[in-house]
Enzyme design. Structure first.
Site, mmCIF file in Angstrom:
data_model
loop_
_atom_site.group_PDB
_atom_site.id
_atom_site.type_symbol
_atom_site.label_atom_id
_atom_site.label_comp_id
_atom_site.label_asym_id
_atom_site.label_seq_id
_atom_site.Cartn_x
_atom_site.Cartn_y
_atom_site.Cartn_z
ATOM 1 N N ASP A 1 -15.084 -5.542 -1.830
ATOM 2 C CA ASP A 1 -15.050 -6.310 -0.581
ATOM 3 C C ASP A 1 -15.873 -5.649 0.517
ATOM 4 O O ASP A 1 -15.779 -4.428 0.726
ATOM 5 C CB ASP A 1 -13.602 -6.394 -0.062
ATOM 6 C CG ASP A 1 -12.893 -7.645 -0.533
ATOM 7 O OD1 ASP A 1 -13.547 -8.567 -1.052
ATOM 8 O OD2 ASP A 1 -11.653 -7.695 -0.370
ATOM 9 N N GLU B 1 -8.433 -18.946 -1.506
ATOM 10 C CA GLU B 1 -7.137 -18.342 -1.177
ATOM 11 C C GLU B 1 -6.257 -19.305 -0.390
ATOM 12 O O GLU B 1 -6.663 -19.840 0.653
ATOM 13 C CB GLU B 1 -7.337 -17.044 -0.368
ATOM 14 C CG GLU B 1 -5.994 -16.398 -0.012
ATOM 15 C CD GLU B 1 -6.054 -14.918 0.300
ATOM 16 O OE1 GLU B 1 -7.148 -14.340 0.294
ATOM 17 O OE2 GLU B 1 -4.967 -14.347 0.543
HETATM 18 O O1 KIV Z 1 -8.476 -8.109 -0.717
HETATM 19 C C1 KIV Z 1 -8.050 -8.725 -1.700
HETATM 20 O O2 KIV Z 1 -7.244 -8.223 -2.499
HETATM 21 C C2 KIV Z 1 -8.524 -10.089 -1.908
HETATM 22 C C3 KIV Z 1 -7.736 -10.931 -2.854
HETATM 23 C C4 KIV Z 1 -6.466 -11.335 -2.228
HETATM 24 C C5 KIV Z 1 -8.522 -12.103 -3.331
HETATM 25 O O3 KIV Z 1 -9.463 -10.497 -1.311
#
Ligand code: KIV
Length: 253
Positions: free
Chosen positions: A83, A180
Site C-alpha cells: 500500500d 471495500e
Molecule cells: O490495508 C489493508 O489491509 C487493505 C485491505 C483492507 C484491502 O487495504
C-alpha cells in the site's frame, strides 16, 4: 495458486476466485505463502492491527518500507502488493517516487485508495511499468474526512460514481481493484463491467476474489473485528492461555 501477477487475467476468465490475505512480517508472510494464498497484501491496516494506531492515516512510507521488506523475506511464490500510505501520492511525481521505493523494498505491485481523482498518479505509476492495484468503495484513509467507516453503493449517485471510478482505473491499466464495503449487487455489477479483477472485502460474493486482514481471520486482534470477517481461529486466546500457563509455572512455589 498464483505465482505471478500476469496470471491474474486468466483467473478472472476461469472463474476461480483469488484468495488474498494481508501480512506485515516474515513469519506470517512465509506461512501464507506456504499455505497457497494467491496474493499477499502489505496493507496500511498494519497501522491499526500491528502498531496500535487509531486508523490508517498515521502510517508513513518508512513503516510501509520496513514491513514490505520483512514480508519479501518470507515470500518465495505469491506476488506481494504494498500500500501507498496516506498523503504519499498527492502528486503524480510523489506517487511514482514512492511506488518505486516500495518496489525496491520488495513489492511486486502497489495499491492506492481512490478512483477518478487519482488517475494522473495511477498513469504515472503504470507508465513506469509498475503493476498497479486500485482500491475503491469505503476508503480507510478517508475515515476522518468522512466521519466514520460507511458502506458505499447505497444511492444512485454513489453507484454511478463507483462504476465511473472502476472504469477509469480499468482503462488506466489497473491489474486488479479492491472493492471495500460496497453493496453486493453493485460490486457484482462492477465485476461484470471491467477487465481488471475485482477483489472484495465486505462486498459480497460476486467479485473475482476476496481479501481479508489476516488478524481478523485468525482472531489475533480481539478488540475489533468487522462483521463480515469470520474468525477461523482464536489466536488471542491461545496466546493468553500459553502465557497464563507459563506464569503459573514460573511463579509456582
Ligand atoms: O490495508 C489493508 O489491509 C487493505 C485491505 C483492507 C484491502 O487495504
Amino acid at each position: 495458486m498464483l505465482t505471478s501477477l500476469s496470471e491474474i487475467p486468466s483467473r478472472k476468465s476461469s472463474g476461480l476466485p483469488l484468495a488474498v490475505l494481508t501480512a506485515y512480517d516474515y513469519p506470517t508472510s512465509r506461512l501464507l505463502d506456504e499455505a497457497g494464498v494467491d496474493l499477499i497484501l502489505v496493507g496500511d491496516s498494519l497501522g491499526m492491527v500491528v502498531l496500535g494506531l487509531p486508523d490508517t492515516t498515521g502510517v508513513t512510507m518508512e513503516m510501509m518500507l520496513h514491513h514490505t521488506a520483512a514480508v519479501r523475506r518470507g515470500v518465495k511464490r505469491a506476488p506481494v502488493i504494498a500500500d501507498l500510505p496516506f498523503h504519499s501520492y498527492d502528486t503524480p511525481e510523489q506517487a511514482l517516487a514512492n511506488a518505486r521505493r516500495l518496489m525496491d523494498a520488495g513489492a511486486d505491485a502497489v495499491k492506492l485508495e481512490g478512483g477518478r481523482a487519482f488517475i494522473p498518479q495511477v498513469c504515472a505509476i503504470i507508465a513506469s511499468s509498475i503493476p498497479f492495484v486500485g482500491h475503491i468503495g469505503m476508503l480507510p484513509q478517508s475515515v476522518r474526512e468522512e466521519g466514520g467507516y460507511k458502506k458505499k453503493g447505497k444511492t444512485p449517485e454513489q453507484i454511478e460514481g463507483l462504476i465511473a471510478d472502476a472504469v477509469a482505473l480499468d482503462q488506466a491499466g489497473a491489474t486488479a481493484i479492491v472493492l471495500e464495503s460496497i453493496v453486493q449487487d453493485v460490486a457484482a455489477q462492477i465485476t461484470e463491467k471491467i477487465r481488471a479483477s475485482t477483489i472484495g472485502i465486505g462486498a459480497g460474493s460476486g467479485t473475482d476474489g476476496q481479501v481479508l486482514v489476516t488478524h481478523d481471520l485468525i482472531g489475533s486482534f480481539p478488540w475489533f473485528r468487522p462483521p463480515f470477517a469470520k474468525a477461523r481461529s482464536d489466536v488471542a486466546r491461545s496466546i493468553s492461555t500459553a502465557v497464563h500457563e507459563w506464569l503459573a509455572e514460573v511463579r509456582a512455589p
